[in-house]
Design an enzyme around this catalytic site. Structure first.
Site, PDB file in Angstrom:
ATOM      1  N   GLU A  50      17.243 -33.457  16.207  1.00  0.00           N
ATOM      2  CA  GLU A  50      17.206 -34.668  15.381  1.00  0.00           C
ATOM      3  C   GLU A  50      16.721 -34.248  13.999  1.00  0.00           C
ATOM      4  OE1 GLU A  50      14.933 -38.990  15.270  1.00  0.00           O
ATOM      5  OE2 GLU A  50      14.705 -37.715  17.024  1.00  0.00           O
TER       6      GLU A  50
ATOM      7  N   ARG B 123       9.281 -27.321  28.352  1.00  0.00           N
ATOM      8  CA  ARG B 123       9.017 -27.123  26.919  1.00  0.00           C
ATOM      9  C   ARG B 123       8.156 -25.890  26.735  1.00  0.00           C
ATOM     10  NH1 ARG B 123       9.773 -31.968  24.115  1.00  0.00           N
ATOM     11  NH2 ARG B 123       8.831 -31.209  22.219  1.00  0.00           N
TER      12      ARG B 123
ATOM     13  N   LYS C  24       7.285 -32.376  15.743  1.00  0.00           N
ATOM     14  CA  LYS C  24       7.684 -32.540  14.341  1.00  0.00           C
ATOM     15  C   LYS C  24       6.839 -33.618  13.671  1.00  0.00           C
ATOM     16  CE  LYS C  24      12.620 -31.925  15.073  1.00  0.00           C
ATOM     17  NZ  LYS C  24      13.170 -33.045  15.815  1.00  0.00           N
TER      18      LYS C  24
HETATM   19  P1  ATP Z   1       9.776 -33.037  18.386  1.00  0.00           P
HETATM   20  O1  ATP Z   1       8.885 -33.888  19.212  1.00  0.00           O
HETATM   21  O2  ATP Z   1       9.083 -31.879  17.791  1.00  0.00           O
HETATM   22  O3  ATP Z   1      10.566 -33.815  17.383  1.00  0.00           O
HETATM   23  P2  ATP Z   1      12.098 -33.105  19.956  1.00  0.00           P
HETATM   24  O4  ATP Z   1      12.346 -32.622  21.335  1.00  0.00           O
HETATM   25  O5  ATP Z   1      12.073 -34.557  19.711  1.00  0.00           O
HETATM   26  O6  ATP Z   1      10.806 -32.400  19.435  1.00  0.00           O
HETATM   27  P3  ATP Z   1      14.659 -32.537  18.894  1.00  0.00           P
HETATM   28  O7  ATP Z   1      15.053 -32.308  17.496  1.00  0.00           O
HETATM   29  O8  ATP Z   1      15.134 -33.745  19.556  1.00  0.00           O
HETATM   30  O9  ATP Z   1      13.090 -32.443  18.935  1.00  0.00           O
HETATM   31  O10 ATP Z   1      14.983 -31.245  19.778  1.00  0.00           O
HETATM   32  C1  ATP Z   1      16.140 -30.459  19.713  1.00  0.00           C
HETATM   33  C2  ATP Z   1      16.181 -29.609  20.945  1.00  0.00           C
HETATM   34  O11 ATP Z   1      15.043 -28.750  21.003  1.00  0.00           O
HETATM   35  C3  ATP Z   1      16.156 -30.462  22.200  1.00  0.00           C
HETATM   36  O12 ATP Z   1      17.117 -29.974  23.111  1.00  0.00           O
HETATM   37  C4  ATP Z   1      14.756 -30.275  22.729  1.00  0.00           C
HETATM   38  O13 ATP Z   1      14.708 -30.406  24.107  1.00  0.00           O
HETATM   39  C5  ATP Z   1      14.408 -28.859  22.252  1.00  0.00           C
HETATM   40  N1  ATP Z   1      12.970 -28.691  22.111  1.00  0.00           N
HETATM   41  C6  ATP Z   1      12.133 -29.431  21.358  1.00  0.00           C
HETATM   42  N2  ATP Z   1      10.862 -29.027  21.511  1.00  0.00           N
HETATM   43  C7  ATP Z   1      10.888 -27.989  22.385  1.00  0.00           C
HETATM   44  C8  ATP Z   1       9.893 -27.133  22.962  1.00  0.00           C
HETATM   45  N3  ATP Z   1       8.592 -27.272  22.665  1.00  0.00           N
HETATM   46  N4  ATP Z   1      10.299 -26.182  23.832  1.00  0.00           N
HETATM   47  C9  ATP Z   1      11.599 -26.029  24.125  1.00  0.00           C
HETATM   48  N5  ATP Z   1      12.576 -26.784  23.627  1.00  0.00           N
HETATM   49  C10 ATP Z   1      12.245 -27.772  22.761  1.00  0.00           C
HETATM   50 MG    MG Z   2      12.822 -36.123  18.955  1.00  0.00          MG
END
Ligand code: ATP
Ligand code: MG
Length: 557
Positions: free
Chosen positions: A35, A261, A271
């Protein structure tokens, strides 16, 4: 966690699909779906390495798709930074980057189809009512009074939602599944909401936006993804993912596989929380070298090879765990050991005058660029009467086992001569400002006289040719205990996480461009920072020399 497995549970699943001929031509097509609401962090690096790594391993494809179903501002900056991060890690996506918003029309059409099939309805309940009707783990949900509208009415209302007839939150489109489902996610989840907001790509074309649970499987299906890999918190959403695709016309449907994760001690991986550090001015920006963002890690001087090695070593887990930061630092040292040329740089200089060395003389002493890499060659380091050594390498009243310089004691200057401290010069306040020493002309390194052994060997810099260099030394932003709790970041941030020193480097530093990584003898690995201006290097300490990981490993064994 230590040994490298040739295959993990995700690969086992893919292998099974290949054996069962689930997808034509044994094809594997993954995607990385961020995202664009912030800069990527170390957890995303894991996801990138996993998804693109599978694409490579199975000679398949990997898409980059921006999940931009949430209209927000400033997304262009994040989109660009994400592309840069993926490329820096060494991966290239299939074709153009995709955007979920490119599929809004297809998603809308498919939603109409679900309405026709009696699988979706327009609901007038408010978001609070929807929540209240949903029930909980022990109580089944209650059906909305609008649940049994006719297909015609639903189609009309859904079109009116799109046409802007309703205000934000006035109506939603919901999946018609089961309000008594044990899995609460299956209790008629919302698919579309009315939101009169400007979108960075679609502008004002839409005033209804699909929710993640609907948009994600649709985007995967539209892109012909085979394996949709996501993190564990989506495990309960998998039945819904499959439910939405039941009527999808293509023969092959993507399937969702979840993994744990990545968490790393001392690093915040959200983020939203990282944005807060940036906005509160606690760090200098998303690429502050203390940040666990990929851009911060890059600026800090970590290499993509080290990051990929780290992701490989930690493997893929089905249970949440936290990896020690020491392992990441170990990977960085392993990678830099043979790559990084060595330089002598004095971080906290103390002047040394060699009273028996002629004032008009300057020698050029040959020094190996990297003892671990014979190919790296030899450079000439100037040596003269006035030098600098590290302040911490001198003690006026040496403690036991202090083998460095002290009054009347001898040390060897690395690749040069043995010197003895004869006199300590102080200023009016009593601070030591200079050491007056004598050198042993017969002790020169590389000559027979170099056989004479003394205990301490110090790095040094020649005063006449020293290059003033700003050295930035970092500590962790948060202690391992502080990372997980919910206190505001400003309450728990390590105030001493940045130390700026007026260092002095040997002149060779000026021959290297921004981004060059070195080992500064006895001080750690450093990289030339982008803040450098002509003749004025700024360097970041990437990591110290001591391997804490070996110790952690020994304790665990
Ligand atoms: P954040 O909470 O930091 O925004 P998110 O999962 O909402 O993390 P996205 O941009 O939606 O962030 O994630 C893109 C991809 O990265 C998704 O497939 C997500 O599952 C993966 N991802 C995010 N954080 C992690 C993590 N800590 N370990 C492994 N994969 C991750
Ligand atoms: Mg997210």
């Amino acid at each position: 966690m230590e040994e490298r497995k040739s295959s993990n549970f995700i690969e086992n699943e893919i292998n099974a699909d290949i054996a069962d001929e689930v997808y034509a031509d044994q094809r594997v097509h993954t995607r990385f779906p961020p995202e664009p609401n912030g800069y990527l962090h170390i957890g995303h690096a894991k996801s990138i390495c996993l998804n693109f790594g599978l694409g490579e391993k199975y000679h398949g494809k990997t898409n980059l798709r921006f999940d931009d179903t949430n209209p927000t501002k400033e997304e262009a900056e994040y989109v660009e930074s994400i592309k840069e991060d993926v490329r820096w890690l060494g991966f290239e996506w299939e074709g153009e980057a995709h955007f979920a918003s490119d599929y809004f029309e297809q998603m809308y059409t498919y939603a109409q189809q679900l309405i026709r099939e009696g699988k979706a309805y327009v609901d007038d309940l408010s978001s609070e009512e929807i929540k209240a009707y949903r029930g909980d783990f022990n109580t089944p949900g209650k059906e909305s009074p609008w649940r049994n509208r006719s297909v015609e009415e639903n189609l009309r209302l859904f079109a009116e939602m799109r046409d802007g007839k309703y205000g934000d939150g006035e109506k939603v489109l919901r999946a018609k599944i089961d309000m008594a489902a044990p899995n609460i996610i299956m209790r008629d989840p919302v698919m579309y909401r009315v939101l009169h907001a400007h979108h960075h790509r679609t502008g004002d074309r839409w005033c209804i936006y699909p929710l993640y649970d609907y948009a994600h499987p649709l985007s995967d299906a539209i892109e012909n993804i085979t394996h949709s890999i996501c993190t564990l918190e989506f495990e309960d959403h998998r039945p819904l993912y499959n439910w939405f695709l039941e009527s999808w016309p293509a023969k092959e449907h993507p399937r969702q596989i979840e993994f744990a994760r990545l968490n790393v001690t001392t690093m915040i991986t959200s983020k939203r929380k990282l944005r807060r550090l940036v906005e509160a001015g606690i760090v200098s920006g998303w690429d502050d070298p203390r940040m666990p963002t990929i851009s911060g890690i890059r600026r800090r001087g970590y290499t993509p090879e080290a990051l990929r090695d780290f992701c490989e070593r930690i493997g893929v887990a089905k249970n949440d765990s936290t990896v020690d930061i020491g392992l990441l630092e170990f990977c960085v040292r392993e990678d830099l050991k043979t790559k990084a040329p060595r330089l002598m740089t004095v971080l906290e200089p103390l002047k040394v005058v060699l009273t028996n060395y002629p004032a008009d003389r300057q020698e050029l002493l040959p020094v190996e660029n990297n003892p671990d890499d014979p190919q790296a060659g030899v450079r000439e380091v100037p040596f003269g009467r006035e030098l600098y050594i590290e302040r911490a390498d001198f003690m006026e009243e040496p403690v036991k086992k202090f083998f460095r310089l002290a009054p009347g004691k001898e040390v060897r200057l690395k690749n040069a001569y043995i010197i003895r401290c004869d006199e300590v010069v102080k200023d009016a306040s009593g601070e030591i400002v200079e050491l007056r020493c004598s050198y042993d002309p017969d002790s020169k390194s590389g000559t027979p006289g170099s056989q004479r052994k003394v205990k301490g060997v110090l790095h040094w810099v020649n005063a006449a040719t020293a290059v003033p260099t700003e050295a930035r030394l970092y500590e962790y932003l948060f202690s391992p205990e502080d990372t997980a709790d919910d206190r505001a970041p400003e309450e728990k941030v390590n105030e001493a996480s940045l130390r700026v020193l007026a260092a002095l480097a040997e002149p060779a530093i000026l021959e290297y461009p921004v981004g060059t990584r070195f080992q500064f003898m006895r001080q750690g690995y450093f990289v030339i920072d982008t803040d450098t201006t002509a003749g004025h290097p700024v360097v970041n300490r990437i990591v110290g020399l001591r391997d804490t990981w070996a110790k952690i490993r020994a304790q665990k064994a």
